[in-house]
Design a protein around this motif. Structure first.
Motif, short mmCIF file in Angstrom:
data_model
loop_
_atom_site.label_atom_id
_atom_site.label_comp_id
_atom_site.label_asym_id
_atom_site.label_seq_id
_atom_site.Cartn_x
_atom_site.Cartn_y
_atom_site.Cartn_z
N GLY B 145 0.93 -0.95 -0.07
CA GLY B 145 -0.03 -0.20 -0.43
C GLY B 145 0.38 1.37 -0.01
O GLY B 145 0.39 2.49 0.25
N GLN B 181 -0.17 8.98 2.22
CA GLN B 181 0.39 7.22 2.05
C GLN B 181 1.40 8.52 3.92
O GLN B 181 2.03 7.63 4.92
N GLU B 351 0.08 -1.04 7.21
CA GLU B 351 -0.02 -2.03 6.00
C GLU B 351 -1.83 -1.66 6.85
O GLU B 351 -2.60 -1.63 4.85
N LEU B 354 -3.74 1.16 5.84
CA LEU B 354 -4.10 1.65 3.90
C LEU B 354 -4.51 0.47 3.52
O LEU B 354 -5.50 0.90 2.56
N HIS B 355 -4.99 -0.45 3.75
CA HIS B 355 -5.67 -1.36 3.06
C HIS B 355 -6.95 -0.60 3.04
O HIS B 355 -8.41 -1.33 2.67
#
Lengths: 357, 357
Positions: B145, B181, B351, B354-355
């Protein structure tokens, strides 16, 4: 022959007191005639009070409106048609139209007539930077060969020689041509007003090597290397802004604005930390008292009221923008810088350089 | 159970002395086992000398090459196949492959065998930042991600609580997705490692209003406003970096690098100016002597060796980059931060966030 400078009397955070006091200081100290643009009913009694009967060339130019720090620049410029900034910059435009000739004054008063509020060689404001830039662009227009104006700030350096950083205004997303124009304007200002012979011009980036930078700086670098008449020294870094490595540092307005405000933040952090550290012990309190003169010298060196404000380069005329917190000394220095800028004929040099480039 | 941290023994400007001393300090003070990656013939006698017979978990990992500050990052990463950085980061990769399990050590020596140099939970280097970033990206790979890693620096604030600025590495021309991000990574690091509950996340720009900024920040702003689980406070300015207004400030790597180096330049200017001012009078010299303790406190507060280096976020593993001028205390703190980062499980949180985003 004295030079006419018009001052936005309602610009600074504590306006109009610092403007009136600063105008009087400048009129006393320099060969200038100062025109205070603002509401006559507010300015007249204060000016009389501060002049205390002294005969000094400080005049009032009536302007019924002013743009505040909270005003949205674009909107205020459109709606406040009789603002101090607009009236002041119109005087600069009139001054240029008459081939730099000053208006004959002497009666201590201006009239709004068919001929407008009068003429001036330069304008100073400690007000809303965005509004000053927009008004200057609209009233004065741009120099031939310049696409965007750039606000140039003067930074102190370790060497004691000031350096110039531009753009610190709000020219975001500048392209390589804009940056080249900024370089020429900065060079001419440094040479002709700051009196730095053959100023070293750098491109603000993230490493000295030509390969370092973002897409804009990498595209700008070869253009600057090929530019005649400019002492281009390549990329410079954020830490070089204060070591005197370059006399002029060129960057996009977003980057320059972040850098300038980061300086302010750092300086404030250092000051607060030092004060707290000094407060923390009795010995330190004694030490602080004894070293007070040193601290005063130090603060003076870093105090940018000494430098009198940031020139707005690229517009057809002289416009200097001071900090909102300007005191009377800063206003006085701003008036001096406006006069020096006007006398140095920087703008014609910029146009000539951009026509040969 | 002690945590294994591998240190680039040849990274800092004065390597390997600060690394060896810092490793010993860390092994004495924290529950860590420190692996020094570097040439055994140089490290072995120095380590023995500094250990003075003490039994501490400090080991040597043989690496025959190292990347210098003058090396071009991309080239050095390709050509120096047995570099301290590569060996160190391989140990981190191995450590992850074995589900965070540490290697059983105890003989004070590693062997290059079929199984590689061993395993570690985190890596610290005070060497070439660009090379560290490139090597980490290559050896560890990216988190799911995340498109680009971001180097996050810890800044002191007026409030005394540190804040995080990212990216200050070299991710130039970041797009809005990159910045989003960075925001998620900064949030997770601030919350899980700096232990700031519900950290305020700001977007570094040139004015507080949503309309202020460049094309990238204006496109990023609505994405951050819509991001779940992040306490986004809108635009912040350069001066906010030190006032504690935001706990995490997000920006493009070009902008962040300029801002960071501008801080360094400003702090240096202030220090030099103050020293010169203090030298200039006898009274001040006395004052300076008396207030020395205050100055020491002040310097300590601003000294980023206290913070132990900048985490590289977004790579699949723990990598901390310290300043080239790191002393033994900075190295020790860097090892501590690497251990804290590894234990906090930040990467799996990034992770996961971001998912769902």
């Amino acid at each position: 022959m004295p030079i006419d400078i018009v001052v936005d009397a309602m610009g600074s955070d504590k306006a109009p007191e610092p403007e009136i006091r600063g105008a009087i200081l400048a009129a006393r100290q320099y060969d200038v005639r100062v025109h205070l643009a603002g509401p006559e009913d507010i300015l007249r009694p204060l000016l009389r009070q501060h002049l205390r009967g002294a005969h000094l060339p400080v005049f009032i130019v009536p302007a019924s409106e002013w743009i505040t720090m909270d005003d949205k620049a674009a909107q205020a410029v459109r709606t406040k048609r009789d603002s101090t900034m607009r009236i002041g910059l119109k005087m600069v435009r009139e001054g240029l139209a008459s081939h730099h000739g000053p208006t004959p004054h002497g009666h201590g008063h201006h009239h709004h007539g068919p001929s407008g509020p009068g003429k001036a060689a330069g304008f100073f404001t400690a007000g809303n930077t965005g509004a000053a830039m927009a008004t200057a662009k609209m009233v004065l227009g741009m120099l031939s060969g310049v696409d965007r104006p750039a606000l140039a700030t003067i930074l102190p350096t370790v060497r004691g020689i000031p350096s110039l950083l531009l753009d610190v205004g709000a020219n975001v997303d500048s392209d390589p041509d804009n940056l080249v124009q900024f370089a020429v304007m900065g060079h001419m200002y440094a040479q002709n007003v700051l009196k730095i012979p053959n100023p070293r011009v750098g491109l603000l980036s993230i490493g000295e090597e030509d390969s370092k930078g973002n897409s804009i700086t990498r595209d700008t670098l070869p253009l600057l290397r090929a530019l005649p008449g400019i002492n281009f020294i390549g990329n410079v870094e954020g830490r070089d802004l204060f070591n005197g490595h370059a006399d002029v540092s060129v960057c996009d307005g977003f980057v320059g604005n972040v850098a300038l405000k980061t300086c302010e933040g750092t300086a404030k952090l250092v000051t607060v930390s030092l004060r707290e550290a000094l407060k923390s012990t009795v010995t330190s309190q004694v030490g602080a008292l004894l070293s007070r003169k040193a601290f005063d010298d130090f603060k003076k060196r870093l105090d940018y009221s000494e430098y009198g404000g940031a020139p707005l380069l690229g517009v057809r005329g002289v416009c200097i923008v001071g900090h909102g917190s300007s005191n009377e000394k800063a206003i006085m220095n701003g008036i001096r810088v406006a006069a020096e800028f006007a006398q140095a004929e920087v703008n014609s040099a910029i146009e000539a350089a951009l026509h040969t480039a």
